[in-house]
Scaffold this motif. Sequence first.
Motif, PDB file in Angstrom:
ATOM      1  N   SER A 120       0.823  -1.213   0.000  1.00 20.35           N
ATOM      2  CA  SER A 120       0.000   0.000   0.000  1.00 20.35           C
ATOM      3  C   SER A 120       0.858   1.265   0.000  1.00 20.35           C
ATOM      4  CB  SER A 120      -0.942  -0.009   1.205  1.00 20.35           C
ATOM      5  OG  SER A 120      -0.202  -0.085   2.393  1.00 20.35           O
ATOM      6  N   ARG A 121       2.137   1.115  -0.343  1.00 23.59           N
ATOM      7  CA  ARG A 121       3.016   2.284  -0.418  1.00 23.59           C
ATOM      8  C   ARG A 121       2.691   3.070  -1.695  1.00 23.59           C
ATOM      9  NH1 ARG A 121       7.839   1.999   2.671  1.00 23.59           N
ATOM     10  NH2 ARG A 121       9.059   2.699   0.883  1.00 23.59           N
ATOM     11  N   VAL A 122       3.249   4.270  -1.809  1.00 19.86           N
ATOM     12  CA  VAL A 122       2.953   5.138  -2.942  1.00 19.86           C
ATOM     13  C   VAL A 122       4.220   5.430  -3.736  1.00 19.86           C
ATOM     14  CG1 VAL A 122       0.996   6.192  -1.739  1.00 19.86           C
ATOM     15  CG2 VAL A 122       3.245   7.301  -1.634  1.00 19.86           C
ATOM     16  N   PHE A 123       4.039   6.002  -4.918  1.00 20.17           N
ATOM     17  CA  PHE A 123       5.160   6.401  -5.767  1.00 20.17           C
ATOM     18  C   PHE A 123       4.802   7.679  -6.493  1.00 20.17           C
ATOM     19  CE2 PHE A 123       2.381   4.106  -8.556  1.00 20.17           C
ATOM     20  CZ  PHE A 123       2.428   4.827  -9.738  1.00 20.17           C
ATOM     21  N   ALA A 124       5.815   8.384  -6.934  1.00 22.88           N
ATOM     22  CA  ALA A 124       5.665   9.511  -7.862  1.00 22.88           C
ATOM     23  C   ALA A 124       6.679   9.260  -8.961  1.00 22.88           C
ATOM     24  CB  ALA A 124       5.926  10.844  -7.168  1.00 22.88           C
ATOM     25  N   ASP A 125       6.240   9.266 -10.184  1.00 23.61           N
ATOM     26  CA  ASP A 125       7.080   8.931 -11.322  1.00 23.61           C
ATOM     27  C   ASP A 125       7.668  10.196 -11.920  1.00 23.61           C
ATOM     28  OD1 ASP A 125       8.293   7.972 -13.571  1.00 23.61           O
ATOM     29  OD2 ASP A 125       6.514   6.965 -14.363  1.00 23.61           O
ATOM     30  N   THR A 126       8.972  10.347 -11.818  1.00 19.93           N
ATOM     31  CA  THR A 126       9.640  11.504 -12.399  1.00 19.93           C
ATOM     32  C   THR A 126      10.505  11.102 -13.594  1.00 19.93           C
ATOM     33  OG1 THR A 126      11.454  11.289 -10.819  1.00 19.93           O
ATOM     34  CG2 THR A 126       9.647  12.776 -10.216  1.00 19.93           C
ATOM     35  N   SER A 127      10.266   9.896 -14.113  1.00 17.93           N
ATOM     36  CA  SER A 127      11.047   9.423 -15.257  1.00 17.93           C
ATOM     37  C   SER A 127      10.533  10.041 -16.557  1.00 17.93           C
ATOM     38  CB  SER A 127      10.968   7.897 -15.350  1.00 17.93           C
ATOM     39  OG  SER A 127       9.654   7.498 -15.699  1.00 17.93           O
ATOM     40  N   ARG A 128      11.323   9.922 -17.584  1.00 18.85           N
ATOM     41  CA  ARG A 128      10.907  10.455 -18.884  1.00 18.85           C
ATOM     42  C   ARG A 128       9.789   9.636 -19.511  1.00 18.85           C
ATOM     43  NH1 ARG A 128      15.851  12.999 -22.224  1.00 18.85           N
ATOM     44  NH2 ARG A 128      16.552  14.340 -20.554  1.00 18.85           N
ATOM     45  N   ASN A 129       9.799   8.328 -19.303  1.00 13.42           N
ATOM     46  CA  ASN A 129       8.821   7.486 -19.989  1.00 13.42           C
ATOM     47  C   ASN A 129       7.527   7.274 -19.212  1.00 13.42           C
ATOM     48  OD1 ASN A 129       9.569   5.687 -18.015  1.00 13.42           O
ATOM     49  ND2 ASN A 129      10.320   4.114 -19.420  1.00 13.42           N
ATOM     50  N   ALA A 130       7.456   7.749 -17.997  1.00  7.49           N
ATOM     51  CA  ALA A 130       6.230   7.679 -17.184  1.00  7.49           C
ATOM     52  C   ALA A 130       5.659   6.270 -17.095  1.00  7.49           C
ATOM     53  CB  ALA A 130       5.177   8.651 -17.714  1.00  7.49           C
ATOM     54  N   ALA A 131       6.530   5.289 -16.897  1.00 14.01           N
ATOM     55  CA  ALA A 131       6.082   3.900 -16.873  1.00 14.01           C
ATOM     56  C   ALA A 131       6.059   3.303 -15.472  1.00 14.01           C
ATOM     57  CB  ALA A 131       6.997   3.057 -17.763  1.00 14.01           C
ATOM     58  N   ARG A 132       6.420   4.075 -14.474  1.00 12.12           N
ATOM     59  CA  ARG A 132       6.511   3.527 -13.109  1.00 12.12           C
ATOM     60  C   ARG A 132       5.133   3.211 -12.552  1.00 12.12           C
ATOM     61  NH1 ARG A 132       9.934   6.073  -8.099  1.00 12.12           N
ATOM     62  NH2 ARG A 132       9.433   4.399  -6.640  1.00 12.12           N
ATOM     63  N   ARG A 133       5.015   2.038 -11.920  1.00 14.33           N
ATOM     64  CA  ARG A 133       3.759   1.623 -11.290  1.00 14.33           C
ATOM     65  C   ARG A 133       3.995   0.987  -9.923  1.00 14.33           C
ATOM     66  NH1 ARG A 133       2.310   4.957 -13.923  1.00 14.33           N
ATOM     67  NH2 ARG A 133       1.303   4.844 -15.910  1.00 14.33           N
ATOM     68  N   TYR A 134       5.254   0.936  -9.500  1.00 15.53           N
ATOM     69  CA  TYR A 134       5.606   0.286  -8.241  1.00 15.53           C
ATOM     70  C   TYR A 134       6.360   1.267  -7.337  1.00 15.53           C
ATOM     71  CZ  TYR A 134       4.390  -3.847 -10.856  1.00 15.53           C
ATOM     72  OH  TYR A 134       3.709  -4.774 -11.604  1.00 15.53           O
ATOM     73  N   CYS A 135       6.297   1.022  -6.042  1.00 15.63           N
ATOM     74  CA  CYS A 135       6.969   1.895  -5.083  1.00 15.63           C
ATOM     75  C   CYS A 135       8.471   1.680  -5.057  1.00 15.63           C
ATOM     76  CB  CYS A 135       6.383   1.699  -3.676  1.00 15.63           C
ATOM     77  SG  CYS A 135       6.775   0.088  -2.937  1.00 15.63           S
ATOM     78  N   SER A 136       8.924   0.505  -5.480  1.00 15.49           N
ATOM     79  CA  SER A 136      10.348   0.185  -5.405  1.00 15.49           C
ATOM     80  C   SER A 136      10.691  -0.903  -6.419  1.00 15.49           C
ATOM     81  CB  SER A 136      10.680  -0.326  -3.998  1.00 15.49           C
ATOM     82  OG  SER A 136      10.035  -1.568  -3.771  1.00 15.49           O
ATOM     83  N   PRO A 137      11.961  -1.032  -6.735  1.00 14.95           N
ATOM     84  CA  PRO A 137      12.369  -2.142  -7.603  1.00 14.95           C
ATOM     85  C   PRO A 137      12.024  -3.501  -6.995  1.00 14.95           C
ATOM     86  CG  PRO A 137      14.116  -0.504  -7.501  1.00 14.95           C
ATOM     87  CD  PRO A 137      13.078  -0.113  -6.477  1.00 14.95           C
ATOM     88  N   ALA A 138      12.062  -3.617  -5.673  1.00 10.14           N
ATOM     89  CA  ALA A 138      11.731  -4.899  -5.023  1.00 10.14           C
ATOM     90  C   ALA A 138      10.297  -5.305  -5.342  1.00 10.14           C
ATOM     91  CB  ALA A 138      11.939  -4.802  -3.511  1.00 10.14           C
ATOM     92  N   CYS A 139       9.356  -4.366  -5.247  1.00 10.45           N
ATOM     93  CA  CYS A 139       7.957  -4.691  -5.566  1.00 10.45           C
ATOM     94  C   CYS A 139       7.787  -4.994  -7.052  1.00 10.45           C
ATOM     95  CB  CYS A 139       7.027  -3.555  -5.135  1.00 10.45           C
ATOM     96  SG  CYS A 139       6.549  -3.633  -3.391  1.00 10.45           S
ATOM     97  N   ALA A 140       8.472  -4.259  -7.912  1.00 13.07           N
ATOM     98  CA  ALA A 140       8.389  -4.526  -9.353  1.00 13.07           C
ATOM     99  C   ALA A 140       8.924  -5.914  -9.668  1.00 13.07           C
ATOM    100  CB  ALA A 140       9.165  -3.461 -10.126  1.00 13.07           C
ATOM    101  N   ASN A 141      10.059  -6.282  -9.062  1.00 15.87           N
ATOM    102  CA  ASN A 141      10.643  -7.597  -9.310  1.00 15.87           C
ATOM    103  C   ASN A 141       9.747  -8.717  -8.787  1.00 15.87           C
ATOM    104  OD1 ASN A 141      12.857  -6.470 -10.553  1.00 15.87           O
ATOM    105  ND2 ASN A 141      14.109  -6.481  -8.707  1.00 15.87           N
ATOM    106  N   ARG A 142       9.211  -8.547  -7.579  1.00 20.59           N
ATOM    107  CA  ARG A 142       8.326  -9.562  -7.015  1.00 20.59           C
ATOM    108  C   ARG A 142       7.109  -9.764  -7.900  1.00 20.59           C
ATOM    109  NH1 ARG A 142       9.237  -7.309  -2.628  1.00 20.59           N
ATOM    110  NH2 ARG A 142       7.280  -6.196  -2.448  1.00 20.59           N
TER     111      ARG A 142
END
Length: 190
Positions: A150-172
């Motif tokens: 239930s953590r949050v994120f703010a995407d400041t990347s150029r491609n605006a593809a972030r959907r996870y709070c951390s690489p650990a959650c994305a990998n899992r």
Amino acid sequence: MNFIGYRSDALGAAVELVNAVTGTLDKPAPGEPGPAADQMRAVLVAHGFLAGRAPATVEPALRAWARRLRTVFDATDPEAAAVAVNALLADVRVEPHLSDHDGQGFHLHYSPPEADVVDRLRASTAFALAMLVSEYGVDRHGRCAADGCSRVFADTSRNAARRYCSPACANRSAVAAHRARARAAQVSER
């Protein structure tokens, strides 16, 4: 991407404040430690706010503000996000001015010169979220897409593809999806 031109990372501070409170209300993201004592003051320091000037009672004030910030991250449509941001902005005193304190050279502050560090953080994080929502709607922030997080994120990347709070959650999540596809393939082969 620096949304507000301030020497601190107000957007990053907003995310970390919310996630620090999330860690105390919910379980922390897997693999991450639980909340530490004086965690909110550590967020101030990590994001360039002068935490030495914070009162001893900074923790409760920042935890309350973090819960308010969360309303923006939980908004799923632009209108709800605007309502949440406007509620934050209504509760902060915004008085922009240039300041050159502590040898930092001139830089923009959003709160009045007499404001304490908590009020400065409140104004800066509210303004950073206002800029994020006004520029990108709800496409650049939100709740982590990982199951059980239930953590949050703010995407400041150029491609605006972030959907996870951390690489650990994305990998899992990627591993879980891969395993689900493998199980489905085994079932269909039988």
